[in-house]
Design a protein around this motif. Sequence first.
Motif, PDB file in Angstrom:
ATOM      1  N   LEU A 273       0.511  -0.946  -0.104  1.00  0.00           N
ATOM      2  CA  LEU A 273       0.031  -0.088   0.099  1.00  0.00           C
ATOM      3  C   LEU A 273       0.648   1.306   0.492  1.00  0.00           C
ATOM      4  CD1 LEU A 273      -3.105  -0.998   2.783  1.00  0.00           C
ATOM      5  CD2 LEU A 273      -3.081  -0.727  -0.092  1.00  0.00           C
ATOM      6  N   LYS A 274       2.237   1.278   0.164  1.00  0.00           N
ATOM      7  CA  LYS A 274       2.802   2.457   0.701  1.00  0.00           C
ATOM      8  C   LYS A 274       3.995   2.856  -0.656  1.00  0.00           C
ATOM      9  CE  LYS A 274       4.250   1.974   5.363  1.00  0.00           C
ATOM     10  NZ  LYS A 274       5.352   2.044   6.468  1.00  0.00           N
ATOM     11  N   ASN A 275       3.779   1.332  -1.164  1.00  0.00           N
ATOM     12  CA  ASN A 275       4.396   1.860  -2.600  1.00  0.00           C
ATOM     13  C   ASN A 275       3.554   1.669  -3.701  1.00  0.00           C
ATOM     14  OD1 ASN A 275       7.257   1.471  -2.439  1.00  0.00           O
ATOM     15  ND2 ASN A 275       6.299  -0.274  -0.760  1.00  0.00           N
ATOM     16  N   GLY A 276       2.289   2.309  -3.817  1.00  0.00           N
ATOM     17  CA  GLY A 276       1.227   2.544  -5.254  1.00  0.00           C
ATOM     18  C   GLY A 276       0.044   1.401  -5.383  1.00  0.00           C
ATOM     19  N   TYR A 277       0.352   0.032  -4.366  1.00  0.00           N
ATOM     20  CA  TYR A 277      -0.690  -0.651  -4.984  1.00  0.00           C
ATOM     21  C   TYR A 277      -2.410  -0.534  -4.266  1.00  0.00           C
ATOM     22  CZ  TYR A 277       2.501  -3.838  -6.864  1.00  0.00           C
ATOM     23  OH  TYR A 277       3.859  -4.321  -7.941  1.00  0.00           O
ATOM     24  N   LYS A 278      -3.359  -0.418  -4.445  1.00  0.00           N
ATOM     25  CA  LYS A 278      -4.591   0.078  -3.866  1.00  0.00           C
ATOM     26  C   LYS A 278      -5.630  -1.406  -3.442  1.00  0.00           C
ATOM     27  CE  LYS A 278      -8.292   3.248  -4.529  1.00  0.00           C
ATOM     28  NZ  LYS A 278      -8.620   4.370  -4.948  1.00  0.00           N
ATOM     29  N   ILE A 279      -6.104  -1.524  -2.837  1.00  0.00           N
ATOM     30  CA  ILE A 279      -7.442  -2.445  -2.873  1.00  0.00           C
ATOM     31  C   ILE A 279      -8.606  -1.993  -3.583  1.00  0.00           C
ATOM     32  CG2 ILE A 279      -8.353  -4.271  -1.566  1.00  0.00           C
ATOM     33  CD1 ILE A 279      -5.940  -3.753   0.092  1.00  0.00           C
ATOM     34  N   VAL A 280      -9.288  -3.512  -4.670  1.00  0.00           N
ATOM     35  CA  VAL A 280     -10.579  -1.715  -5.094  1.00  0.00           C
ATOM     36  C   VAL A 280     -11.300  -3.530  -4.911  1.00  0.00           C
ATOM     37  CG1 VAL A 280      -8.962  -0.191  -6.700  1.00  0.00           C
ATOM     38  CG2 VAL A 280      -9.503  -2.964  -7.664  1.00  0.00           C
ATOM     39  N   GLY A 281     -11.431  -4.389  -4.517  1.00  0.00           N
ATOM     40  CA  GLY A 281     -12.170  -6.141  -4.004  1.00  0.00           C
ATOM     41  C   GLY A 281     -11.807  -6.952  -3.828  1.00  0.00           C
ATOM     42  N   LEU A 282     -12.692  -7.878  -3.715  1.00  0.00           N
ATOM     43  CA  LEU A 282     -12.582  -9.111  -3.284  1.00  0.00           C
ATOM     44  C   LEU A 282     -12.182  -9.896  -4.125  1.00  0.00           C
ATOM     45  CD1 LEU A 282     -14.610  -9.422   0.167  1.00  0.00           C
ATOM     46  CD2 LEU A 282     -11.664  -8.721  -0.092  1.00  0.00           C
ATOM     47  N   ARG A 283     -11.251 -10.908  -4.308  1.00  0.00           N
ATOM     48  CA  ARG A 283     -11.568 -12.342  -6.226  1.00  0.00           C
ATOM     49  C   ARG A 283     -12.333 -13.111  -5.117  1.00  0.00           C
ATOM     50  NH1 ARG A 283      -7.076 -11.868  -8.001  1.00  0.00           N
ATOM     51  NH2 ARG A 283      -7.070 -14.001  -8.725  1.00  0.00           N
ATOM     52  N   GLU A 284     -13.006 -13.058  -3.713  1.00  0.00           N
ATOM     53  CA  GLU A 284     -14.137 -14.369  -4.103  1.00  0.00           C
ATOM     54  C   GLU A 284     -15.665 -13.493  -4.334  1.00  0.00           C
ATOM     55  OE1 GLU A 284     -14.976 -14.660  -0.083  1.00  0.00           O
ATOM     56  OE2 GLU A 284     -15.529 -13.194   0.900  1.00  0.00           O
ATOM     57  N   ASP A 285     -15.955 -12.220  -4.093  1.00  0.00           N
ATOM     58  CA  ASP A 285     -17.040 -11.236  -5.122  1.00  0.00           C
ATOM     59  C   ASP A 285     -16.682 -11.816  -6.543  1.00  0.00           C
ATOM     60  OD1 ASP A 285     -18.072 -11.081  -2.341  1.00  0.00           O
ATOM     61  OD2 ASP A 285     -17.021  -8.911  -2.102  1.00  0.00           O
ATOM     62  N   SER A 286     -15.631 -11.627  -7.384  1.00  0.00           N
ATOM     63  CA  SER A 286     -15.325 -11.029  -8.687  1.00  0.00           C
ATOM     64  C   SER A 286     -15.346 -13.368  -9.928  1.00  0.00           C
ATOM     65  CB  SER A 286     -13.914 -10.939  -8.927  1.00  0.00           C
ATOM     66  OG  SER A 286     -13.209 -12.141  -9.160  1.00  0.00           O
ATOM     67  N   ASN A 287     -14.881 -12.812 -10.523  1.00  0.00           N
ATOM     68  CA  ASN A 287     -14.969 -14.088 -11.327  1.00  0.00           C
ATOM     69  C   ASN A 287     -13.319 -14.300 -11.979  1.00  0.00           C
ATOM     70  OD1 ASN A 287     -14.048 -11.672 -13.237  1.00  0.00           O
ATOM     71  ND2 ASN A 287     -15.561 -12.974 -15.274  1.00  0.00           N
ATOM     72  N   PHE A 288     -12.472 -13.825 -11.296  1.00  0.00           N
ATOM     73  CA  PHE A 288     -10.809 -14.077 -11.500  1.00  0.00           C
ATOM     74  C   PHE A 288     -10.667 -15.773 -10.853  1.00  0.00           C
ATOM     75  CE2 PHE A 288      -9.181  -9.313 -10.510  1.00  0.00           C
ATOM     76  CZ  PHE A 288     -10.040  -9.259 -11.895  1.00  0.00           C
ATOM     77  N   ARG A 289      -9.549 -16.171 -11.333  1.00  0.00           N
ATOM     78  CA  ARG A 289      -9.558 -17.396 -11.656  1.00  0.00           C
ATOM     79  C   ARG A 289      -8.949 -17.820  -9.681  1.00  0.00           C
ATOM     80  NH1 ARG A 289      -3.594 -19.678 -11.976  1.00  0.00           N
ATOM     81  NH2 ARG A 289      -2.809 -18.068 -12.378  1.00  0.00           N
ATOM     82  N   SER A 290      -8.964 -18.660  -9.404  1.00  0.00           N
ATOM     83  CA  SER A 290      -8.338 -19.448  -8.112  1.00  0.00           C
ATOM     84  C   SER A 290      -7.204 -19.227  -8.457  1.00  0.00           C
ATOM     85  CB  SER A 290      -9.301 -20.175  -7.202  1.00  0.00           C
ATOM     86  OG  SER A 290     -10.761 -19.739  -6.789  1.00  0.00           O
TER      87      SER A 290
END
Length: 226
Positions: A176-193
Amino acid sequence: MYCLIVFVIVILIFWYSKSQEMFSNPIEYMSKDDVIKFLMKDGDGYLSRLKPMDFMKRNVSGLDEYKENIKDVVIDFTSRQKKILEKAVRRAQEIIDSKNSKYIESDLLSRLEWIFALTTNKNGKQYEMGLPHTRQNVIFLTPDVIFSDRIEDTLVHEKIHVYQKVYKNKFQKVLLKNGYKIVGLREDSNFRSNPDLDEHIYEKDGVLMRGEFESEHPNEEIAYSY
Protein backbone atom coordinates in the motif's frame (compact mmCIF):
# COMPACT_ATOMS: atom_id res chain seq x y z
CA MET A 1 54.23 -24.51 14.56
CA TYR A 2 52.04 -22.75 17.11
CA CYS A 3 50.95 -20.19 14.52
CA LEU A 4 50.05 -22.98 12.10
CA ILE A 5 47.88 -24.69 14.71
CA VAL A 6 46.11 -21.43 15.49
CA PHE A 7 45.55 -20.81 11.78
CA VAL A 8 44.06 -24.29 11.30
CA ILE A 9 41.77 -23.80 14.31
CA VAL A 10 40.55 -20.46 12.95
CA ILE A 11 39.85 -22.03 9.56
CA LEU A 12 37.94 -24.90 11.18
CA ILE A 13 35.87 -22.49 13.26
CA PHE A 14 35.07 -20.41 10.16
CA TRP A 15 34.10 -23.52 8.19
CA TYR A 16 31.92 -24.75 11.03
CA SER A 17 30.15 -21.41 11.38
CA LYS A 18 29.47 -21.25 7.63
CA SER A 19 28.18 -24.82 7.57
CA GLN A 20 25.88 -24.07 10.48
CA GLU A 21 24.64 -21.00 8.65
CA MET A 22 24.02 -23.05 5.51
CA PHE A 23 21.90 -25.55 7.38
CA SER A 24 20.17 -23.06 9.69
CA ASN A 25 17.05 -23.43 7.55
CA PRO A 26 15.75 -26.91 8.30
CA ILE A 27 14.06 -28.92 5.57
CA GLU A 28 10.87 -30.82 6.38
CA TYR A 29 9.40 -33.39 4.03
CA MET A 30 5.78 -33.97 4.95
CA SER A 31 4.57 -37.56 4.81
CA LYS A 32 1.69 -38.63 2.61
CA ASP A 33 -0.63 -39.07 5.59
CA ASP A 34 0.27 -35.68 7.07
CA VAL A 35 -0.28 -33.93 3.74
CA ILE A 36 -3.70 -35.50 3.28
CA LYS A 37 -4.70 -34.42 6.80
CA PHE A 38 -3.34 -30.94 6.12
CA LEU A 39 -5.28 -30.56 2.87
CA MET A 40 -8.52 -32.03 4.18
CA LYS A 41 -8.38 -29.66 7.16
CA ASP A 42 -8.18 -26.76 4.67
CA GLY A 43 -6.79 -24.46 7.34
CA ASP A 44 -6.52 -21.47 5.00
CA GLY A 45 -10.00 -22.06 3.55
CA TYR A 46 -8.69 -22.22 -0.02
CA LEU A 47 -10.61 -25.34 -1.06
CA SER A 48 -13.85 -24.05 0.42
CA ARG A 49 -13.53 -20.87 -1.67
CA LEU A 50 -13.17 -22.62 -5.02
CA LYS A 51 -15.85 -21.66 -7.54
CA PRO A 52 -17.66 -23.69 -10.22
CA MET A 53 -15.27 -22.28 -12.85
CA ASP A 54 -12.33 -23.54 -10.76
CA PHE A 55 -13.78 -27.05 -10.57
CA MET A 56 -14.28 -27.07 -14.33
CA LYS A 57 -10.63 -26.11 -14.79
CA ARG A 58 -9.65 -29.01 -12.54
CA ASN A 59 -11.95 -31.47 -14.37
CA VAL A 60 -14.09 -32.29 -11.35
CA SER A 61 -17.77 -31.83 -10.61
CA GLY A 62 -17.29 -30.19 -7.24
CA LEU A 63 -15.47 -30.06 -3.94
CA ASP A 64 -16.23 -33.62 -2.83
CA GLU A 65 -14.80 -35.14 -6.01
CA TYR A 66 -11.79 -32.83 -5.85
CA LYS A 67 -11.02 -33.90 -2.28
CA GLU A 68 -11.20 -37.57 -3.27
CA ASN A 69 -8.82 -36.90 -6.16
CA ILE A 70 -6.44 -35.12 -3.82
CA LYS A 71 -6.29 -38.14 -1.53
CA ASP A 72 -5.29 -40.30 -4.50
CA VAL A 73 -2.44 -38.10 -5.76
CA VAL A 74 -0.54 -37.26 -2.57
CA ILE A 75 2.67 -39.30 -2.33
CA ASP A 76 5.77 -39.64 -0.16
CA PHE A 77 9.18 -38.31 -1.16
CA THR A 78 11.82 -40.78 -2.34
CA SER A 79 15.40 -40.59 -1.09
CA ARG A 80 16.51 -39.44 -4.55
CA GLN A 81 13.98 -36.61 -4.59
CA LYS A 82 15.14 -35.50 -1.15
CA LYS A 83 18.78 -35.41 -2.25
CA ILE A 84 17.89 -33.29 -5.28
CA LEU A 85 15.87 -30.90 -3.14
CA GLU A 86 18.63 -30.60 -0.55
CA LYS A 87 21.04 -29.42 -3.26
CA ALA A 88 18.40 -27.16 -4.81
CA VAL A 89 17.58 -25.62 -1.43
CA ARG A 90 21.25 -24.72 -0.92
CA ARG A 91 21.35 -22.98 -4.29
CA ALA A 92 17.99 -21.29 -3.69
CA GLN A 93 19.14 -20.10 -0.29
CA GLU A 94 22.25 -18.58 -1.87
CA ILE A 95 20.06 -16.73 -4.38
CA ILE A 96 17.78 -15.49 -1.61
CA ASP A 97 20.69 -14.31 0.53
CA SER A 98 22.22 -12.39 -2.39
CA LYS A 99 19.16 -10.30 -3.26
CA ASN A 100 17.26 -7.37 -1.82
CA SER A 101 13.76 -6.02 -2.37
CA LYS A 102 11.91 -3.09 -0.85
CA TYR A 103 8.92 -5.40 -0.50
CA ILE A 104 10.72 -8.18 1.39
CA GLU A 105 12.71 -8.11 4.63
CA SER A 106 15.67 -10.27 3.65
CA ASP A 107 16.51 -11.48 7.15
CA LEU A 108 12.98 -12.70 7.77
CA LEU A 109 12.83 -14.40 4.38
CA SER A 110 16.19 -16.06 4.85
CA ARG A 111 15.23 -17.56 8.21
CA LEU A 112 12.00 -19.18 7.02
CA GLU A 113 12.17 -22.96 7.10
CA TRP A 114 11.57 -25.11 4.04
CA ILE A 115 8.51 -27.37 4.28
CA PHE A 116 7.66 -29.54 1.28
CA ALA A 117 4.69 -31.65 0.23
CA LEU A 118 4.50 -33.86 -2.86
CA THR A 119 1.69 -34.78 -5.26
CA THR A 120 1.67 -36.49 -8.65
CA ASN A 121 -0.43 -37.08 -11.75
CA LYS A 122 -2.35 -40.31 -11.31
CA ASN A 123 -4.62 -41.49 -14.11
CA GLY A 124 -5.33 -37.89 -15.09
CA LYS A 125 -6.04 -36.82 -11.52
CA GLN A 126 -4.00 -33.89 -10.21
CA TYR A 127 -3.95 -31.47 -7.35
CA GLU A 128 -3.92 -27.84 -8.53
CA MET A 129 -3.10 -29.03 -12.05
CA GLY A 130 0.36 -30.12 -10.94
CA LEU A 131 1.60 -26.54 -10.55
CA PRO A 132 4.04 -25.65 -7.78
CA HIS A 133 2.36 -23.49 -5.17
CA THR A 134 2.02 -22.79 -1.47
CA ARG A 135 -0.61 -23.51 1.11
CA GLN A 136 0.07 -21.62 4.32
CA ASN A 137 3.82 -22.18 4.86
CA VAL A 138 4.04 -25.43 2.85
CA ILE A 139 5.50 -25.60 -0.65
CA PHE A 140 3.77 -28.13 -2.92
CA LEU A 141 5.78 -29.79 -5.67
CA THR A 142 5.49 -32.68 -8.12
CA PRO A 143 8.19 -35.10 -9.31
CA ASP A 144 8.32 -33.29 -12.66
CA VAL A 145 9.03 -29.99 -10.91
CA ILE A 146 11.73 -31.52 -8.71
CA PHE A 147 13.55 -33.00 -11.72
CA SER A 148 13.27 -29.82 -13.81
CA ASP A 149 16.30 -27.71 -14.72
CA ARG A 150 14.82 -24.66 -12.98
CA ILE A 151 14.00 -26.20 -9.63
CA GLU A 152 16.04 -23.66 -7.63
CA ASP A 153 14.24 -20.75 -9.35
CA THR A 154 10.92 -22.39 -8.52
CA LEU A 155 11.95 -22.75 -4.88
CA VAL A 156 12.91 -19.07 -4.64
CA HIS A 157 9.59 -18.06 -6.20
CA GLU A 158 7.56 -20.21 -3.83
CA LYS A 159 9.60 -19.11 -0.81
CA ILE A 160 8.59 -15.53 -1.60
CA HIS A 161 4.96 -16.68 -1.48
CA VAL A 162 5.57 -18.30 1.92
CA TYR A 163 6.96 -14.98 3.16
CA GLN A 164 3.90 -13.17 1.80
CA LYS A 165 1.68 -15.47 3.86
CA VAL A 166 3.70 -15.72 7.06
CA TYR A 167 4.23 -11.94 7.16
CA LYS A 168 0.96 -11.04 5.46
CA ASN A 169 0.21 -7.81 7.33
CA LYS A 170 3.77 -6.53 7.02
CA PHE A 171 3.86 -7.32 3.30
CA GLN A 172 0.48 -5.73 2.63
CA LYS A 173 1.50 -2.49 4.37
CA VAL A 174 4.53 -2.26 2.09
CA LEU A 175 2.33 -2.84 -0.96
CA LEU A 176 0.00 0.00 0.00
CA LYS A 177 2.95 2.32 0.62
CA ASN A 178 4.30 1.60 -2.87
CA GLY A 179 1.33 2.42 -5.04
CA TYR A 180 -0.83 -0.69 -4.87
CA LYS A 181 -4.48 -0.13 -4.03
CA ILE A 182 -7.07 -2.65 -2.84
CA VAL A 183 -10.22 -2.35 -4.96
CA GLY A 184 -12.20 -5.47 -4.12
CA LEU A 185 -12.30 -9.08 -3.01
CA ARG A 186 -11.41 -11.99 -5.28
CA GLU A 187 -14.28 -14.10 -3.96
CA ASP A 188 -16.74 -11.51 -5.30
CA SER A 189 -15.23 -11.66 -8.78
CA ASN A 190 -14.91 -14.08 -11.67
CA PHE A 191 -11.13 -14.21 -11.25
CA ARG A 192 -9.58 -17.66 -11.15
CA SER A 193 -8.49 -19.05 -7.80
CA ASN A 194 -4.77 -19.21 -7.08
CA PRO A 195 -3.49 -20.52 -3.72
CA ASP A 196 -0.48 -18.18 -3.80
CA LEU A 197 -2.59 -15.01 -3.64
CA ASP A 198 -4.33 -13.17 -0.84
CA GLU A 199 -8.03 -12.39 -0.84
CA HIS A 200 -7.83 -8.95 -2.44
CA ILE A 201 -8.03 -7.49 -5.93
CA TYR A 202 -5.45 -4.77 -6.56
CA GLU A 203 -4.75 -2.01 -9.01
CA LYS A 204 -1.60 0.00 -9.56
CA ASP A 205 -1.34 3.30 -11.39
CA GLY A 206 -5.03 2.99 -12.19
CA VAL A 207 -4.60 -0.39 -13.90
CA LEU A 208 -6.55 -3.36 -12.56
CA MET A 209 -4.42 -6.42 -11.95
CA ARG A 210 -6.28 -9.34 -13.47
CA GLY A 211 -3.96 -10.82 -16.07
CA GLU A 212 -1.77 -13.89 -15.80
CA PHE A 213 1.57 -14.58 -14.15
CA GLU A 214 3.17 -11.36 -12.83
CA SER A 215 0.26 -9.15 -13.96
CA GLU A 216 -2.30 -11.20 -12.02
CA HIS A 217 -1.58 -9.93 -8.52
CA PRO A 218 1.18 -8.14 -6.58
CA ASN A 219 2.08 -11.44 -4.89
CA GLU A 220 2.98 -12.86 -8.28
CA GLU A 221 4.52 -9.68 -9.64
CA ILE A 222 6.98 -9.47 -6.76
CA ALA A 223 7.71 -13.21 -6.65
CA TYR A 224 8.51 -13.24 -10.39
CA SER A 225 10.75 -10.19 -10.14
CA TYR A 226 12.73 -11.31 -7.09
